[in-house]
Design a protein around this motif. Structure first.
Motif, PDB file in Angstrom:
ATOM      1  N   GLU A 103       0.805  -1.222   0.000  1.00  0.00           N
ATOM      2  CA  GLU A 103       0.000   0.000   0.000  1.00  0.00           C
ATOM      3  C   GLU A 103       0.839   1.274   0.000  1.00  0.00           C
ATOM      4  OE1 GLU A 103      -2.893  -0.154   3.081  1.00  0.00           O
ATOM      5  OE2 GLU A 103      -4.049  -1.761   2.128  1.00  0.00           O
ATOM      6  N   THR A 104       2.135   1.148   0.266  1.00  0.00           N
ATOM      7  CA  THR A 104       2.997   2.347   0.254  1.00  0.00           C
ATOM      8  C   THR A 104       3.411   2.741  -1.161  1.00  0.00           C
ATOM      9  OG1 THR A 104       5.091   1.116   0.468  1.00  0.00           O
ATOM     10  CG2 THR A 104       3.934   1.684   2.505  1.00  0.00           C
ATOM     11  N   VAL A 105       3.174   1.874  -2.126  1.00  0.00           N
ATOM     12  CA  VAL A 105       3.570   2.170  -3.515  1.00  0.00           C
ATOM     13  C   VAL A 105       2.510   3.054  -4.165  1.00  0.00           C
ATOM     14  CG1 VAL A 105       4.153   1.234  -5.774  1.00  0.00           C
ATOM     15  CG2 VAL A 105       4.842   0.013  -3.714  1.00  0.00           C
ATOM     16  N   THR A 106       2.871   4.303  -4.427  1.00  0.00           N
ATOM     17  CA  THR A 106       1.954   5.247  -5.056  1.00  0.00           C
ATOM     18  C   THR A 106       2.506   5.795  -6.365  1.00  0.00           C
ATOM     19  OG1 THR A 106       2.927   7.071  -3.795  1.00  0.00           O
ATOM     20  CG2 THR A 106       1.011   5.972  -2.834  1.00  0.00           C
ATOM     21  N   GLU A 107       3.812   5.574  -6.610  1.00  0.00           N
ATOM     22  CA  GLU A 107       4.442   6.137  -7.804  1.00  0.00           C
ATOM     23  C   GLU A 107       5.429   5.118  -8.376  1.00  0.00           C
ATOM     24  OE1 GLU A 107       6.023  10.599  -9.056  1.00  0.00           O
ATOM     25  OE2 GLU A 107       5.947  10.004  -6.942  1.00  0.00           O
ATOM     26  N   VAL A 108       5.415   4.987  -9.684  1.00  0.00           N
ATOM     27  CA  VAL A 108       6.256   3.997 -10.361  1.00  0.00           C
ATOM     28  C   VAL A 108       6.945   4.644 -11.554  1.00  0.00           C
ATOM     29  CG1 VAL A 108       6.238   1.828 -11.675  1.00  0.00           C
ATOM     30  CG2 VAL A 108       4.790   2.061  -9.643  1.00  0.00           C
ATOM     31  N   TRP A 109       8.234   4.336 -11.729  1.00  0.00           N
ATOM     32  CA  TRP A 109       9.000   4.823 -12.869  1.00  0.00           C
ATOM     33  C   TRP A 109       9.408   3.645 -13.743  1.00  0.00           C
ATOM     34  CZ3 TRP A 109       9.285   6.637  -7.966  1.00  0.00           C
ATOM     35  CH2 TRP A 109       9.182   8.021  -7.767  1.00  0.00           C
ATOM     36  N   ILE A 187      13.048  -0.327 -13.592  1.00  0.00           N
ATOM     37  CA  ILE A 187      11.734  -0.046 -13.018  1.00  0.00           C
ATOM     38  C   ILE A 187      11.937   0.269 -11.541  1.00  0.00           C
ATOM     39  CG2 ILE A 187       9.462  -1.006 -12.440  1.00  0.00           C
ATOM     40  CD1 ILE A 187       9.759  -2.739 -15.001  1.00  0.00           C
ATOM     41  N   ARG A 188      11.323   1.355 -11.070  1.00  0.00           N
ATOM     42  CA  ARG A 188      11.483   1.764  -9.675  1.00  0.00           C
ATOM     43  C   ARG A 188      10.114   1.997  -9.031  1.00  0.00           C
ATOM     44  NH1 ARG A 188      14.532   5.437 -12.348  1.00  0.00           N
ATOM     45  NH2 ARG A 188      13.357   7.215 -11.517  1.00  0.00           N
ATOM     46  N   PHE A 189       9.996   1.585  -7.792  1.00  0.00           N
ATOM     47  CA  PHE A 189       8.822   1.886  -6.981  1.00  0.00           C
ATOM     48  C   PHE A 189       9.225   2.917  -5.925  1.00  0.00           C
ATOM     49  CE2 PHE A 189       7.289  -2.807  -7.499  1.00  0.00           C
ATOM     50  CZ  PHE A 189       6.971  -2.556  -8.826  1.00  0.00           C
ATOM     51  N   ASN A 190       8.300   3.776  -5.532  1.00  0.00           N
ATOM     52  CA  ASN A 190       8.672   4.801  -4.564  1.00  0.00           C
ATOM     53  C   ASN A 190       8.837   4.270  -3.141  1.00  0.00           C
ATOM     54  OD1 ASN A 190       5.717   4.544  -4.382  1.00  0.00           O
ATOM     55  ND2 ASN A 190       5.811   6.308  -3.015  1.00  0.00           N
ATOM     56  N   PHE A 195      14.263  -2.555  -9.979  1.00  0.00           N
ATOM     57  CA  PHE A 195      14.331  -3.774 -10.783  1.00  0.00           C
ATOM     58  C   PHE A 195      15.085  -3.469 -12.076  1.00  0.00           C
ATOM     59  CE2 PHE A 195      10.570  -3.499  -8.272  1.00  0.00           C
ATOM     60  CZ  PHE A 195      10.396  -4.746  -7.699  1.00  0.00           C
ATOM     61  N   LYS A 196      16.146  -4.202 -12.318  1.00  0.00           N
ATOM     62  CA  LYS A 196      16.872  -4.082 -13.572  1.00  0.00           C
ATOM     63  C   LYS A 196      16.710  -5.391 -14.328  1.00  0.00           C
ATOM     64  CE  LYS A 196      20.292  -0.615 -12.174  1.00  0.00           C
ATOM     65  NZ  LYS A 196      19.923   0.388 -13.188  1.00  0.00           N
ATOM     66  N   HIS A 232      17.239  -2.738  -3.201  1.00  0.00           N
ATOM     67  CA  HIS A 232      16.537  -1.665  -2.508  1.00  0.00           C
ATOM     68  C   HIS A 232      17.494  -0.537  -2.161  1.00  0.00           C
ATOM     69  CE1 HIS A 232      14.490   0.449   0.785  1.00  0.00           C
ATOM     70  NE2 HIS A 232      13.353  -0.055   0.328  1.00  0.00           N
ATOM     71  N   VAL A 233      17.015   0.672  -2.260  1.00  0.00           N
ATOM     72  CA  VAL A 233      17.795   1.815  -1.799  1.00  0.00           C
ATOM     73  C   VAL A 233      16.943   2.587  -0.801  1.00  0.00           C
ATOM     74  CG1 VAL A 233      19.194   2.093  -3.869  1.00  0.00           C
ATOM     75  CG2 VAL A 233      16.981   3.250  -3.714  1.00  0.00           C
ATOM     76  N   LYS A 234      17.592   3.379   0.048  1.00  0.00           N
ATOM     77  CA  LYS A 234      16.874   4.114   1.086  1.00  0.00           C
ATOM     78  C   LYS A 234      15.964   5.185   0.490  1.00  0.00           C
ATOM     79  CE  LYS A 234      18.396   2.079   4.772  1.00  0.00           C
ATOM     80  NZ  LYS A 234      17.496   1.351   5.671  1.00  0.00           N
ATOM     81  N   HIS A 235      16.426   5.839  -0.584  1.00  0.00           N
ATOM     82  CA  HIS A 235      15.651   6.928  -1.178  1.00  0.00           C
ATOM     83  C   HIS A 235      15.555   6.714  -2.679  1.00  0.00           C
ATOM     84  CE1 HIS A 235      15.911   9.074   2.606  1.00  0.00           C
ATOM     85  NE2 HIS A 235      17.190   8.814   2.609  1.00  0.00           N
ATOM     86  N   THR A 236      14.361   6.767  -3.214  1.00  0.00           N
ATOM     87  CA  THR A 236      14.199   6.628  -4.646  1.00  0.00           C
ATOM     88  C   THR A 236      14.326   7.982  -5.320  1.00  0.00           C
ATOM     89  OG1 THR A 236      11.811   6.839  -4.417  1.00  0.00           O
ATOM     90  CG2 THR A 236      12.705   4.602  -4.539  1.00  0.00           C
ATOM     91  N   LYS A 237      14.650   7.943  -6.592  1.00  0.00           N
ATOM     92  CA  LYS A 237      14.761   9.174  -7.364  1.00  0.00           C
ATOM     93  C   LYS A 237      13.384   9.788  -7.559  1.00  0.00           C
ATOM     94  CE  LYS A 237      16.181  10.744 -11.963  1.00  0.00           C
ATOM     95  NZ  LYS A 237      16.701  10.306 -13.275  1.00  0.00           N
TER      96      LYS A 237
END
Length: 239
Positions: A103-109, A187-190, A195-196, A232-237
């Motif tokens: 439920e924390t995923v609200t933005e996807v690149w 592909i990145r989730f906020n 994912f590469k 996983h990274v602490k902060h997404t772009k």
């Protein structure tokens, strides 16, 4: 049945010692299942006691690895590599991504230079459908891709606009950008997951026909060989 169990568990220990914990956990689980079958088929009480001890030891180690991987995941240190071999099945988008969608995923690149041709655009559409179905609460999807060359450019833009309009009906915004120099696929989730995928979203083979198994259900469709890296990274772009 005993020899296959021994072989798989020996491989589990080797992977464990090499710190390849994700792979070793899979082997432990498979080996334990095989050893339980051996136990069930054995009438010798002495052998049964031996198998029970071994199963307990392997289960304890598997549980310890599982807890370690969960801790690594929570701390953002987790890295998983999935090797999809040629013609393998069972790797739909749900299979790859669902574990990391909450439920924390609200933005996807999505950065993929090959969302151009019709089948690639269908792939992207199915990826969007997965996001909309939840359990995440996606509000914005960013797509960075490249223009189709030649006569297909108009069709590409038209289809993406149609997907864009359809997503609006689900209160999701699709932001499309184009780049002539994009090469990487990511592909990145906020929530921090990245994912590469070597082939991007286009790792499925063309179905043999419209009424063949795998045309609709991607778990039944053969794949091209590719590698998926998940970390996983602490902060997404942010964009």
């Amino acid at each position: 049945m005993e020899d296959p169990a021994v072989s798989v568990l020996k491989r589990a220990v080797e992977l464990d010692l090499a710190s390849r914990f994700q792979e070793s956990l899979v082997c432990y689980q498979e080996g334990i299942d095989l050893l339980l079958r051996v136990l069930k088929a054995t009438n010798d009480e002495k052998k049964k006691a031996h198998y029970r001890d071994k199963i307990t030891d392997y289960m304890n180690r598997a549980e310890a690895i599982k807890k370690y991987l969960e801790k690594e995941k929570e701390e953002g240190k987790y890295h998983k590599e999935i090797k999809i071999e040629e013609n393998m099945k069972g790797f739909s988008y749900e299979k790859l991504f669902q574990e990391y969608l909450n439920e924390t995923v609200t933005e996807v690149w999505v950065e993929d230079p090959y969302v151009r041709h019709v089948h690639q655009l269908y792939n992207f559409l199915r990826f969007c459908e997965m996001l909309v179905k939840g359990p995440c609460k996606v509000k914005t999807i960013h797509l960075l891709t490249s223009h189709d060359e030649g006569n297909g450019k108009g069709q590409q833009m038209s289809i993406l606009e149609e997907i864009q309009q359809s997503l609006r009906d689900f209160s999701v915004t699709l932001d499309v950008s184009y780049s002539s120099s994009i090469h990487d696929r990511e592909i990145r989730f906020n929530n921090g997951w990245i994912f590469k995928i070597g082939r991007g979203l286009d790792y499925f083979k063309k179905p043999q026909g419209r009424f063949c198994l795998g045309y609709c259900d991607f778990d039944l469709r053969p794949c091209h060989e590719t590698t998926v890296d998940i970390f996983h990274v602490k902060h997404t772009k942010k964009t």
